[in-house]
Scaffold this motif. Sequence first.
Motif, PDB file in Angstrom:
ATOM      1  N   TYR A 159       0.804  -1.217   0.000  1.00 22.93           N
ATOM      2  CA  TYR A 159       0.000   0.000   0.000  1.00 22.93           C
ATOM      3  C   TYR A 159       0.844   1.277   0.000  1.00 22.93           C
ATOM      4  O   TYR A 159       0.288   2.378  -0.053  1.00 22.93           O
ATOM      5  N   LEU A 160       2.159   1.141   0.067  1.00 19.96           N
ATOM      6  CA  LEU A 160       3.000   2.321   0.302  1.00 19.96           C
ATOM      7  C   LEU A 160       2.894   3.357  -0.813  1.00 19.96           C
ATOM      8  O   LEU A 160       2.905   4.561  -0.548  1.00 19.96           O
ATOM      9  N   ALA A 161       2.813   2.921  -2.065  1.00 20.10           N
ATOM     10  CA  ALA A 161       2.723   3.878  -3.169  1.00 20.10           C
ATOM     11  C   ALA A 161       1.463   4.735  -3.043  1.00 20.10           C
ATOM     12  O   ALA A 161       1.494   5.960  -3.210  1.00 20.10           O
ATOM     13  N   THR A 162       0.351   4.095  -2.721  1.00 20.48           N
ATOM     14  CA  THR A 162      -0.918   4.831  -2.568  1.00 20.48           C
ATOM     15  C   THR A 162      -0.864   5.729  -1.336  1.00 20.48           C
ATOM     16  O   THR A 162      -1.299   6.890  -1.375  1.00 20.48           O
ATOM     17  N   LEU A 163      -0.337   5.195  -0.236  1.00 26.40           N
ATOM     18  CA  LEU A 163      -0.235   5.985   0.998  1.00 26.40           C
ATOM     19  C   LEU A 163       0.660   7.206   0.786  1.00 26.40           C
ATOM     20  O   LEU A 163       0.345   8.298   1.271  1.00 26.40           O
ATOM     21  N   GLN A 164       1.758   7.016   0.058  1.00 25.89           N
ATOM     22  CA  GLN A 164       2.679   8.123  -0.200  1.00 25.89           C
ATOM     23  C   GLN A 164       1.996   9.197  -1.043  1.00 25.89           C
ATOM     24  O   GLN A 164       2.155  10.402  -0.795  1.00 25.89           O
ATOM     25  N   GLN A 165       1.232   8.771  -2.036  1.00 26.30           N
ATOM     26  CA  GLN A 165       0.538   9.720  -2.904  1.00 26.30           C
ATOM     27  C   GLN A 165      -0.460  10.566  -2.112  1.00 26.30           C
ATOM     28  O   GLN A 165      -0.506  11.793  -2.240  1.00 26.30           O
ATOM     29  N   HIS A 166      -1.246   9.896  -1.263  1.00 25.23           N
ATOM     30  CA  HIS A 166      -2.216  10.626  -0.446  1.00 25.23           C
ATOM     31  C   HIS A 166      -1.512  11.563   0.540  1.00 25.23           C
ATOM     32  O   HIS A 166      -1.980  12.692   0.782  1.00 25.23           O
ATOM     33  N   HIS A 167      -0.417  11.092   1.106  1.00 29.30           N
ATOM     34  CA  HIS A 167       0.344  11.933   2.044  1.00 29.30           C
ATOM     35  C   HIS A 167       0.878  13.172   1.329  1.00 29.30           C
ATOM     36  O   HIS A 167       0.773  14.296   1.851  1.00 29.30           O
ATOM     37  N   ASP A 195      -5.870   6.119   6.215  1.00 25.40           N
ATOM     38  CA  ASP A 195      -5.764   5.629   4.834  1.00 25.40           C
ATOM     39  C   ASP A 195      -5.427   4.138   4.825  1.00 25.40           C
ATOM     40  O   ASP A 195      -6.000   3.356   4.058  1.00 25.40           O
ATOM     41  N   TYR A 196      -4.474   3.753   5.664  1.00 28.54           N
ATOM     42  CA  TYR A 196      -4.014   2.369   5.721  1.00 28.54           C
ATOM     43  C   TYR A 196      -5.154   1.442   6.156  1.00 28.54           C
ATOM     44  O   TYR A 196      -5.355   0.358   5.579  1.00 28.54           O
ATOM     45  N   ALA A 197      -5.893   1.875   7.168  1.00 28.32           N
ATOM     46  CA  ALA A 197      -7.009   1.059   7.646  1.00 28.32           C
ATOM     47  C   ALA A 197      -8.059   0.887   6.553  1.00 28.32           C
ATOM     48  O   ALA A 197      -8.603  -0.212   6.359  1.00 28.32           O
ATOM     49  N   ASP A 198      -8.323   1.962   5.825  1.00 31.95           N
ATOM     50  CA  ASP A 198      -9.315   1.908   4.745  1.00 31.95           C
ATOM     51  C   ASP A 198      -8.860   0.966   3.633  1.00 31.95           C
ATOM     52  O   ASP A 198      -9.652   0.169   3.109  1.00 31.95           O
ATOM     53  N   LEU A 199      -7.567   1.033   3.271  1.00 24.52           N
ATOM     54  CA  LEU A 199      -7.054   0.152   2.219  1.00 24.52           C
ATOM     55  C   LEU A 199      -7.100  -1.314   2.650  1.00 24.52           C
ATOM     56  O   LEU A 199      -7.378  -2.209   1.845  1.00 24.52           O
ATOM     57  N   ASN A 200      -6.845  -1.571   3.926  1.00 18.63           N
ATOM     58  CA  ASN A 200      -6.916  -2.943   4.443  1.00 18.63           C
ATOM     59  C   ASN A 200      -8.331  -3.492   4.343  1.00 18.63           C
ATOM     60  O   ASN A 200      -8.551  -4.643   3.957  1.00 18.63           O
ATOM     61  N   VAL A 201      -9.313  -2.642   4.685  1.00 22.90           N
ATOM     62  CA  VAL A 201     -10.719  -3.070   4.616  1.00 22.90           C
ATOM     63  C   VAL A 201     -11.107  -3.387   3.176  1.00 22.90           C
ATOM     64  O   VAL A 201     -11.746  -4.402   2.894  1.00 22.90           O
ATOM     65  N   ARG A 202     -10.694  -2.522   2.249  1.00 21.54           N
ATOM     66  CA  ARG A 202     -11.025  -2.751   0.835  1.00 21.54           C
ATOM     67  C   ARG A 202     -10.403  -4.046   0.342  1.00 21.54           C
ATOM     68  O   ARG A 202     -11.033  -4.810  -0.410  1.00 21.54           O
ATOM     69  N   THR A 203      -9.174  -4.322   0.748  1.00 21.23           N
ATOM     70  CA  THR A 203      -8.503  -5.549   0.312  1.00 21.23           C
ATOM     71  C   THR A 203      -9.246  -6.780   0.811  1.00 21.23           C
ATOM     72  O   THR A 203      -9.450  -7.758   0.077  1.00 21.23           O
TER      73      THR A 203
END
Length: 703
Positions: A568-576, A690-698
Amino acid sequence: MSWFATLSRLVAMTTVLVMASPTVMALEPTDEQRQAAVEIADSLRYGHYADVEFDETWSRDAFDRYLDILDGQRSYLLQRDIKPFNQLRTELDQTLLNGDLNEVFALHERANERREERLAWLLDQLDKGLDFAFDGNERLEIDREDAPFATRERQLDALWQKRLKNDALTLALTDQDREQVEKNLRQRYEGQLSRLEQTEPEDVFGLFMAAVTGSIEPHTSYLSPRQGESFDIQMSLSLEGIGALLQADGEYVKVASLVAGGPAERAGVLKPADRIVAVGQEDEDDMVNVIGMRLDNVVDLIRGPKGSVVRLDVIPAQAVDMTRSHTVKITRDTVDLEDQAASSEVIEVERDGEAHSLGVITVPTFYVDFDAWQAGEDDYRSTTRDVAKEINKLKQQDVEGIVLDLRNNGGGALQEANSLIGLFIDRGPTVQVRDAQSRIQLYGDSEAGTLYDGPLGVLVNRLSASASEIFAGAIQDYGRGLIIGSGTFGKGTVQTLDQLNHGELKLTRAKFYRISGESTQNRGVEPDITFPSLIDPERIGESSLDNALIWDTVRDVQYRRYGEPEQYLATLQQHHDERAQSNPNFRYLERQSALARKLREQHTSVSLNREQRQREMDAQEAEQLSLENQRRRALGMDELDEWIDARADAIASSEDGDSDKSEGSDDTDSKDDMPAERAQVIEAVEILLDYADLNVRTRLVKG
């Protein structure tokens, strides 16, 4: 007491190379010091983690280091002063092994004589009267550590003429008239000359031992009987003072770190790398200039009874000109366990019109009430127990994730780092420890179950060290959570205290390794999402220390991963990045970090022309003021007229009592006035959401 508990009591102390004041008397080594030298040599050869060999190569390194301690700026000694002692370059190993310290003391005496002569020369110049026009194109080089030793006296005269002129100009720029300038300079130089007469054999021995141990590794050091007493007081947390660890930095005394929960940290007026130039007491008008003073004497001036006030004249770490000092006041107090206890808060974040609650637990240090623990009491205080209480409190408030804030946490009880990891994993290894014989011991969590298995973030910075790095490294290796912030300190070594016939030796005996096999030494822990830092890694951190042990690896151990945050790091970095660009505080942090780096690189000398010096200072402060006011405009705050007002606001706030407000306070203005600290906490919470949301979607996709 267990091995882990013993190590836990030896909190990392920064190796201090104190430039002790010389003396007009010839000093000789004592029999106790000769014997201690032999004992130290044996301990280093047979007990240190590194493979220590006393030979000609080591002799050259240690001799050069001794010269650096005696005259690091190449401003006292001439080449002909050193020549009679050149045999020590290749024979210092035998000097140490035999305890034959006569030549070592004689070189120190030669340096003392030169310092005394130079101070007498400065006072003579004052007797003649200062006649500086402060015009022309002269500049004074700030750092001369790489300069060669002078061959002639007149070369040093020219250097010191510039130094005297700079000292006078520095005071003149604070609106002192000529009479005040001469009075203050005379007081400074006479004070330094007076302190020459107070030098004792222990001072000389301590400097030489600093060269010996520092040539091997920065965390190995000799403690004199007096220093050993201070260390014991520090470990008991009963010292009444300001709660700051100080170290020598050339002729200055620098703040190495602040004690979590201590008076200085609560006041908010001191920062790591600030330099203290004068000390005064509440009931005295005059302040004592401490430039060039022995470190232990400065510490004695700052210490005092609980409730009393000490005044410090401080040059901020970010200052690029030594004239920009200011006076702060700190009320002395004791530091107890309660001041260092973990605490928590709930932060509300709004997304798409919906409120989300996330928890932040601040862990100032890894502590344990050793006396209660050893006595077998069931309710003893510790980091793990206190964090567990905060987790349960946050779970009752239905938080969607928890951030552990380990910024500025310099370590502490190593057993607590081990047990704290156990709150977030279901059994498993936590850290590997390798000794000098390459034997590896594995430590881990043996208790079944986890207290918290939800989204987890760990916030770190350059001052997160030792036990903090063990915890962050394990969380990262297990894939248990995100590491957020800036690269950590990089202290991955273990020290113990050995008693000598005279004093003590703090000796590095082992090295920490993560369960992945990587050392935390030197490199520290690299965050998954990196924040800009105002702390200069070239000045603070393991990699900034001479002769720091290298980063290396051992074999990894078997452990199971709890997640794959890296996907998820690429997405997290973009949002950050998107949030950082629209966050005034975060933009300020990034730009201020870049500006500080640029100013440090450019500022290698100072002008001795008053108008030019003022222009340079004004230009630097104008850049800093512009950044601060950009932030304030974006937040709807009043702009500042001068850059120095920013620090003055913080000082005034602390004196009004605002510094004791908790992080969970609803005082929005006070949070906005701490752009770096508070912006990082808020952004860490955003990243975790963001991380929690991405985990739920996965999970939904897989389901």
